[in-house]
Design an enzyme around this catalytic site. Structure first.
Site, PDB file in Angstrom:
ATOM      1  N   ASN A  80      16.255   2.529  42.077  1.00 37.31           N
ATOM      2  CA  ASN A  80      16.156   1.402  43.015  1.00 37.31           C
ATOM      3  C   ASN A  80      16.546   1.824  44.443  1.00 37.31           C
ATOM      4  O   ASN A  80      16.696   0.991  45.315  1.00 37.31           O
ATOM      5  CB  ASN A  80      17.040   0.230  42.552  1.00 37.31           C
ATOM      6  CG  ASN A  80      18.515   0.608  42.481  1.00 37.31           C
ATOM      7  OD1 ASN A  80      18.889   1.727  42.833  1.00 37.31           O
ATOM      8  ND2 ASN A  80      19.341  -0.320  42.038  1.00 37.31           N
ATOM      9  N   HIS A  94      19.367   3.435  45.274  1.00 32.57           N
ATOM     10  CA  HIS A  94      20.803   3.483  45.597  1.00 32.57           C
ATOM     11  C   HIS A  94      21.263   4.918  45.849  1.00 32.57           C
ATOM     12  O   HIS A  94      20.736   5.870  45.294  1.00 32.57           O
ATOM     13  CB  HIS A  94      21.664   2.773  44.534  1.00 32.57           C
ATOM     14  CG  HIS A  94      21.830   3.473  43.227  1.00 32.57           C
ATOM     15  ND1 HIS A  94      21.857   2.806  42.020  1.00 32.57           N
ATOM     16  CD2 HIS A  94      22.008   4.783  42.914  1.00 32.57           C
ATOM     17  CE1 HIS A  94      22.048   3.661  41.046  1.00 32.57           C
ATOM     18  NE2 HIS A  94      22.136   4.868  41.556  1.00 32.57           N
TER      19      HIS A  94
HETATM   20  C1  F6R Z   1      26.551   9.414  41.246  1.00 30.58           C
HETATM   21  C2  F6R Z   1      25.876   8.520  42.164  1.00 30.58           C
HETATM   22  C3  F6R Z   1      24.542   7.931  41.878  1.00 30.58           C
HETATM   23  C4  F6R Z   1      23.547   8.902  41.231  1.00 30.58           C
HETATM   24  C5  F6R Z   1      22.235   8.194  40.927  1.00 30.58           C
HETATM   25  C6  F6R Z   1      21.239   9.109  40.249  1.00 30.58           C
HETATM   26  O1  F6R Z   1      27.801   9.832  41.773  1.00 30.58           O
HETATM   27  O2  F6R Z   1      26.440   8.241  43.175  1.00 30.58           O
HETATM   28  O3  F6R Z   1      23.986   7.448  43.080  1.00 30.58           O
HETATM   29  O4  F6R Z   1      23.343   9.994  42.082  1.00 30.58           O
HETATM   30  O5  F6R Z   1      22.477   7.091  40.104  1.00 30.58           O
HETATM   31  O6  F6R Z   1      21.728   9.435  38.987  1.00 30.58           O
HETATM   32  P1  F6R Z   1      21.009  10.539  38.085  1.00 30.58           P
HETATM   33  O7  F6R Z   1      21.169  11.835  38.779  1.00 30.58           O
HETATM   34  O8  F6R Z   1      21.766  10.497  36.777  1.00 30.58           O
HETATM   35  O9  F6R Z   1      19.588  10.098  37.958  1.00 30.58           O
END
Ligand code: F6R
Length: 234
Positions: free
Chosen positions: A135, A137
């Site tokens: 999304n 973030h």
């Molecule tokens: C983790 C964080 C999140 C992840 C995001 C992607 O510290 O801040 O923003 O980077 O949710 O997560 P993955 O890499 O598991 O797809």
């Protein structure tokens, strides 16, 4: 903004690990901003490889992580402190007292947010590593009406809770809130490095080339002068 494309997760991870390692070589007492999740695991493996090969020394490095779940103790196997110990801190010669994450179990969460904001500002992060959610973030800055300026407590989006539930035994066990650096906190880093796999191609495109809007929190990176994005095609 530099966009680097790699064919595989492994190639993306090696390049990301080399950039992080280069930062440590250039400035042995640098401050690294770190992320958790699936995306950076390979990059941390690459850093460990460089350390084991005698190329890197972490004895003066300081780290600040983006975020931590509320309600999970450091020893919980899904806490972000645990993740960092498992994938990086426990495998290199970094001093534990130089590694920082928000305290997700603080009694006074507001005071904890203020403390962490001050700590991050004082560190002057040299290089901030980021993953990105589907999304848009970054950290746990979910799509919202405004960009959050500072460290704050956030209610996780249903889609984030669902995505993160893969790592918990039961859906009910996934924390519903977290403490995260704000977008303003993240943008204070001198350099930013974002990594993303092929499943994030659409949101990365929106974030990098679409309008800057808090509905796509990562679009705020367009306002930063030194961002490198590495994407992998597979
Ligand atoms: C983790 C964080 C999140 C992840 C995001 C992607 O510290 O801040 O923003 O980077 O949710 O997560 P993955 O890499 O598991 O797809």
């Amino acid at each position: 903004m530099r966009l680097l494309e790699k064919n595989t997760y492994e190639e993306m991870s090696v390049l990301c690990g080399r950039i992080l390692g280069a930062q440590v070589l250039l400035k042995p007492d640098c401050a690294l901003g770190l992320a958790t999740g699936s995306s950076p695991i390979g990059a941390y493996e690459e850093l460990v490889r460089q350390y084991e090969g005698g190329l890197l020394d972490f004895s003066q490095v300081r780290t600040v992580n983006l975020d931590e779940y509320c309600g999970l103790k450091a020893e919980h196997n899904q806490s972000y402190r645990y993740f960092m110990e498992e994938h990086l801190f426990g495998k290199v010669n970094i001093k534990k007292e130089n590694t920082f994450l928000p305290d997700g179990c603080a009694g006074d969460v507001e005071a904890e947010c203020a403390r962490y904001e001050e700590l991050v500002a004082g560190m002057q992060v040299d290089l901030q590593l980021l993953g990105i959610g589907h999304n848009g973030h970054i950290g746990f800055n979910e799509p919202a009406e405004d960009f959050a300026a500072q460290v704050h407590q956030v209610k996780l989006a249903e889609s984030t809770i669902k995505a993160n539930s893969r790592l918990f035994k039961r859906m009910e066990d996934v924390p519903r809130s977290a403490v995260t650096m704000g977008i303003g906190t993240i943008l204070k880093a001198k350099k930013i490095l974002l990594i993303a796999g092929p499943d994030k191609a659409d949101i990365v495109e929106k974030a990098l080339y679409g309008p800057v809007t808090p509905q796509v929190p990562a679009s705020a990176l367009q306002l930063h002068g030194d961002v490198t994005v590495i994407i992998s095609k597979q």
